[in-house]
Design a protein around this motif. Sequence first.
Motif, PDB file in Angstrom:
ATOM      1  N   THR A   1       1.669  -2.845  -7.668  1.00  0.00           N
ATOM      2  CA  THR A   1       2.904  -1.845  -6.878  1.00  0.00           C
ATOM      3  C   THR A   1       3.703  -2.525  -6.615  1.00  0.00           C
ATOM      4  O   THR A   1       5.120  -1.726  -6.169  1.00  0.00           O
ATOM      5  N   GLY A   2       4.223  -3.812  -6.660  1.00  0.00           N
ATOM      6  CA  GLY A   2       5.775  -4.628  -6.436  1.00  0.00           C
ATOM      7  C   GLY A   2       6.758  -3.832  -6.817  1.00  0.00           C
ATOM      8  O   GLY A   2       8.026  -3.291  -6.602  1.00  0.00           O
ATOM      9  N   VAL A   3       7.045  -3.498  -8.173  1.00  0.00           N
ATOM     10  CA  VAL A   3       8.282  -2.653  -9.167  1.00  0.00           C
ATOM     11  C   VAL A   3       8.172  -1.047  -8.505  1.00  0.00           C
ATOM     12  O   VAL A   3       9.327  -0.838  -8.726  1.00  0.00           O
ATOM     13  N   THR A   4       7.235  -0.671  -8.620  1.00  0.00           N
ATOM     14  CA  THR A   4       7.773   0.529  -7.415  1.00  0.00           C
ATOM     15  C   THR A   4       8.206   0.741  -6.798  1.00  0.00           C
ATOM     16  O   THR A   4       8.814   1.061  -6.264  1.00  0.00           O
ATOM     17  N   ALA A   5       7.228  -0.538  -6.092  1.00  0.00           N
ATOM     18  CA  ALA A   5       7.571  -0.527  -4.556  1.00  0.00           C
ATOM     19  C   ALA A   5       9.327  -0.812  -4.274  1.00  0.00           C
ATOM     20  O   ALA A   5       9.969   0.348  -3.637  1.00  0.00           O
ATOM     21  N   VAL A   6       9.452  -1.427  -5.066  1.00  0.00           N
ATOM     22  CA  VAL A   6      10.995  -2.127  -5.088  1.00  0.00           C
ATOM     23  C   VAL A   6      12.553  -0.281  -5.567  1.00  0.00           C
ATOM     24  O   VAL A   6      13.011  -0.583  -5.378  1.00  0.00           O
ATOM     25  N   ALA A   7      11.287  -0.191  -6.740  1.00  0.00           N
ATOM     26  CA  ALA A   7      12.171   0.847  -7.893  1.00  0.00           C
ATOM     27  C   ALA A   7      12.597   2.367  -6.347  1.00  0.00           C
ATOM     28  O   ALA A   7      13.586   3.210  -6.343  1.00  0.00           O
ATOM     29  N   VAL A   8      11.446   2.380  -5.640  1.00  0.00           N
ATOM     30  CA  VAL A   8      11.109   3.790  -4.586  1.00  0.00           C
ATOM     31  C   VAL A   8      12.116   2.866  -3.240  1.00  0.00           C
ATOM     32  O   VAL A   8      13.012   3.448  -3.185  1.00  0.00           O
ATOM     33  N   PHE A   9      13.198   1.793  -3.263  1.00  0.00           N
ATOM     34  CA  PHE A   9      13.207   1.705  -1.947  1.00  0.00           C
ATOM     35  C   PHE A   9      14.691   1.391  -2.747  1.00  0.00           C
ATOM     36  O   PHE A   9      15.813   2.200  -1.763  1.00  0.00           O
ATOM     37  N   ALA A  10      14.983   1.283  -3.861  1.00  0.00           N
ATOM     38  CA  ALA A  10      16.490   0.903  -4.796  1.00  0.00           C
ATOM     39  C   ALA A  10      16.941   3.114  -4.283  1.00  0.00           C
ATOM     40  O   ALA A  10      17.859   3.163  -4.400  1.00  0.00           O
ATOM     41  N   VAL A  11      15.876   3.313  -5.016  1.00  0.00           N
ATOM     42  CA  VAL A  11      16.071   4.928  -4.637  1.00  0.00           C
ATOM     43  C   VAL A  11      16.620   5.241  -3.600  1.00  0.00           C
ATOM     44  O   VAL A  11      17.254   6.293  -3.073  1.00  0.00           O
ATOM     45  N   ALA A  12      15.726   5.243  -2.343  1.00  0.00           N
ATOM     46  CA  ALA A  12      16.215   5.537  -1.109  1.00  0.00           C
ATOM     47  C   ALA A  12      17.019   4.709  -0.486  1.00  0.00           C
ATOM     48  O   ALA A  12      18.520   5.821   0.052  1.00  0.00           O
ATOM     49  N   VAL A  13      17.707   3.750  -1.125  1.00  0.00           N
ATOM     50  CA  VAL A  13      19.094   3.250  -0.608  1.00  0.00           C
ATOM     51  C   VAL A  13      20.120   4.489  -1.297  1.00  0.00           C
ATOM     52  O   VAL A  13      21.395   4.268  -0.741  1.00  0.00           O
ATOM     53  N   LEU A  14      19.746   4.426  -2.482  1.00  0.00           N
ATOM     54  CA  LEU A  14      21.081   5.689  -3.159  1.00  0.00           C
ATOM     55  C   LEU A  14      21.121   6.982  -2.921  1.00  0.00           C
ATOM     56  O   LEU A  14      22.796   7.338  -2.835  1.00  0.00           O
ATOM     57  N   VAL A  15      19.805   7.577  -2.120  1.00  0.00           N
ATOM     58  CA  VAL A  15      20.161   9.204  -1.940  1.00  0.00           C
ATOM     59  C   VAL A  15      20.493   8.272  -0.471  1.00  0.00           C
ATOM     60  O   VAL A  15      21.885   9.218  -0.317  1.00  0.00           O
ATOM     61  N   GLY A  16      20.440   7.754   0.663  1.00  0.00           N
ATOM     62  CA  GLY A  16      20.955   7.557   1.507  1.00  0.00           C
ATOM     63  C   GLY A  16      22.591   7.356   1.881  1.00  0.00           C
ATOM     64  O   GLY A  16      23.325   7.916   2.447  1.00  0.00           O
ATOM     65  N   THR A  17      22.629   6.392   0.773  1.00  0.00           N
ATOM     66  CA  THR A  17      24.032   5.975   0.282  1.00  0.00           C
ATOM     67  C   THR A  17      25.152   7.047  -0.155  1.00  0.00           C
ATOM     68  O   THR A  17      26.403   7.187   0.601  1.00  0.00           O
ATOM     69  N   ALA A  18      24.249   7.891  -0.494  1.00  0.00           N
ATOM     70  CA  ALA A  18      25.350   9.148  -1.268  1.00  0.00           C
ATOM     71  C   ALA A  18      25.712  10.502  -0.735  1.00  0.00           C
ATOM     72  O   ALA A  18      26.160  10.448  -0.051  1.00  0.00           O
TER      73      ALA A  18
ATOM     74  N   SER B   1       0.671  -0.960  -0.117  1.00  0.00           N
ATOM     75  CA  SER B   1      -0.289  -0.060  -0.119  1.00  0.00           C
ATOM     76  C   SER B   1       1.203   0.801   0.375  1.00  0.00           C
ATOM     77  O   SER B   1       1.705   1.041  -0.112  1.00  0.00           O
ATOM     78  N   THR B   2       0.384   2.491  -0.193  1.00  0.00           N
ATOM     79  CA  THR B   2       0.510   3.591  -0.611  1.00  0.00           C
ATOM     80  C   THR B   2       1.901   4.147   1.573  1.00  0.00           C
ATOM     81  O   THR B   2       3.029   4.624   1.065  1.00  0.00           O
ATOM     82  N   SER B   3       0.728   3.888   2.091  1.00  0.00           N
ATOM     83  CA  SER B   3       1.547   4.793   3.323  1.00  0.00           C
ATOM     84  C   SER B   3       2.533   3.088   3.740  1.00  0.00           C
ATOM     85  O   SER B   3       3.569   3.588   4.747  1.00  0.00           O
ATOM     86  N   GLU B   4       2.314   2.137   3.270  1.00  0.00           N
ATOM     87  CA  GLU B   4       3.482   0.902   3.277  1.00  0.00           C
ATOM     88  C   GLU B   4       5.327   1.411   2.714  1.00  0.00           C
ATOM     89  O   GLU B   4       6.169   1.015   3.403  1.00  0.00           O
ATOM     90  N   ILE B   5       4.913   1.865   1.547  1.00  0.00           N
ATOM     91  CA  ILE B   5       6.122   2.037   0.369  1.00  0.00           C
ATOM     92  C   ILE B   5       6.545   3.441   1.525  1.00  0.00           C
ATOM     93  O   ILE B   5       7.623   2.669   1.561  1.00  0.00           O
ATOM     94  N   LEU B   6       6.134   4.456   1.782  1.00  0.00           N
ATOM     95  CA  LEU B   6       6.327   5.270   2.155  1.00  0.00           C
ATOM     96  C   LEU B   6       7.190   5.487   3.856  1.00  0.00           C
ATOM     97  O   LEU B   6       8.326   5.218   4.224  1.00  0.00           O
ATOM     98  N   ALA B   7       6.585   3.794   4.878  1.00  0.00           N
ATOM     99  CA  ALA B   7       7.072   3.684   6.201  1.00  0.00           C
ATOM    100  C   ALA B   7       8.661   2.580   5.008  1.00  0.00           C
ATOM    101  O   ALA B   7       9.582   3.289   5.946  1.00  0.00           O
ATOM    102  N   HIS B   8       8.577   1.982   4.538  1.00  0.00           N
ATOM    103  CA  HIS B   8       9.686   1.055   4.049  1.00  0.00           C
ATOM    104  C   HIS B   8      10.697   1.990   3.150  1.00  0.00           C
ATOM    105  O   HIS B   8      12.497   1.443   3.673  1.00  0.00           O
ATOM    106  N   ALA B   9      10.171   2.910   2.836  1.00  0.00           N
ATOM    107  CA  ALA B   9      12.126   3.921   2.231  1.00  0.00           C
ATOM    108  C   ALA B   9      12.508   4.608   2.908  1.00  0.00           C
ATOM    109  O   ALA B   9      13.310   4.949   2.946  1.00  0.00           O
ATOM    110  N   ALA B  10      11.489   5.879   3.565  1.00  0.00           N
ATOM    111  CA  ALA B  10      12.292   6.166   4.832  1.00  0.00           C
ATOM    112  C   ALA B  10      13.271   4.860   5.987  1.00  0.00           C
ATOM    113  O   ALA B  10      13.744   5.858   6.290  1.00  0.00           O
ATOM    114  N   ILE B  11      12.573   4.341   5.973  1.00  0.00           N
ATOM    115  CA  ILE B  11      13.698   2.795   6.677  1.00  0.00           C
ATOM    116  C   ILE B  11      14.892   2.768   5.845  1.00  0.00           C
ATOM    117  O   ILE B  11      15.468   2.416   6.226  1.00  0.00           O
TER     118      ILE B  11
END
Length: 419
Positions: free
Chosen positions: A142-159, A93-103
């Motif tokens: 929402t599987g592909v979208t969620a994984v893509a958002v999570f990858a962007v979050a990891v990339l931003v955090g690493t940078a 869900s949208t809220s789960e994507i936001l929470a997991h991306a922040a984590i």
Amino acid sequence: MSRYRWLRWLTILLTCYLALGVFLAGGTDMSDDYGLGVAQGLLAGGVQGVAVVLALRRPGLAWALSLGGAVVTALAVRGMLPTRQPGPNWPWSTSEILAHAAIFLLLALRPTTRTALVALAATGVATFVVQGIIGGGQYSSTGVTAVAVFAVAVLVGTALRGRREARTQLVEQETLTAEERARRTVLEERSRIARELHDVVAHHMSVISIQAQVAPHLVENPSEELRENLAGIRQNALDALTELRRVLGVLRSETPEGAEDPYGLGGPGTGAAPDAPQPVLDRLDALIENTRAAGLDVVTDIRGEAPPYPTGVELSAYRIIQEALSNALRHAPGSQVRVEVSHDFRGLHLGVVNSRPQHPAPAGPGAGHGLLGMRERAAMLGGHLTAAPTQHGGFAVSAFLPRGDTPAPSHPPTGEPTP
């Protein structure tokens, strides 16, 4: 330090607001879209909200809690999915994507990138198993979208983490570089002092050798014992000179002429030539004239009658005044400079004070650590040196060099001459 504390508290506040929003929005989504009860929806949203807050201290555990909650929720509502379109967002869900991306963002800020990449891969596998293998009714994928958002979050955090580490390393390197530069300047000045003292000692040893050679001719019928003693004295002096020359060969630098004296303040006999005689206070007038020719208004105040000083004291006094005048030329162009030399029974008092510069100082040569060398010279002789800005925008250097048989006063003179 207060700035970083402020940023830390701002991060905590924003994370708590995000957790509250995930809790409320997630509960609503679960109740409206998946047909769960209010209590079940709030429980599912609460798990994600708690995981977001937990990520501030334990991001690995928070990731596991968030992923587990999302997978359990997706499997629990699988049988409630409609049989015709449009269906709800599933399995994330949208809220789960936001929470997991922040984590994921907070997890990537940790020192090891490998942990975030392993967690991202595990999340992708879990999403593929739930959506691609197990599946459900009709839903908006929402599987592909969620994984893509999570990858962007990891990339931003690493940078962000890399930028923070690079900044920390840069600050540490600048600190080490400044310390190394100061240490190198002190060693270079000590080497220069050693070279100059060699010249002074070599002169006295040469005089001893000559006097020991001439002494037998000044006495009628000198005894054989006297001749042997004088010959031994002369030989020891020659041996000492030989050793001094060997040390000098190590200490002599290949500094190009003028590199250490860019303003030409050395005067005659103070250049970079290896065999030039070392300057003493007799050459102070020439130094003052060279400084005036370079563009400074210099006045001198000589007090007392100069007693016989050891050559090392005169050499150090000359070098201190020379360095102070060079600093005035570099940092206070167009200023007025007052040079004070005072002789008394205790030793030699020096003072060099310049007024406020008349125009901006250009970028000048030098390592910027001349004061270290001046203090080394004063401390070597048992004296002391102080250097500080004046109340009128100038700079004052004050030094005391004992005569050699007189201890230095416990406190430097407090009077501040005015230019």
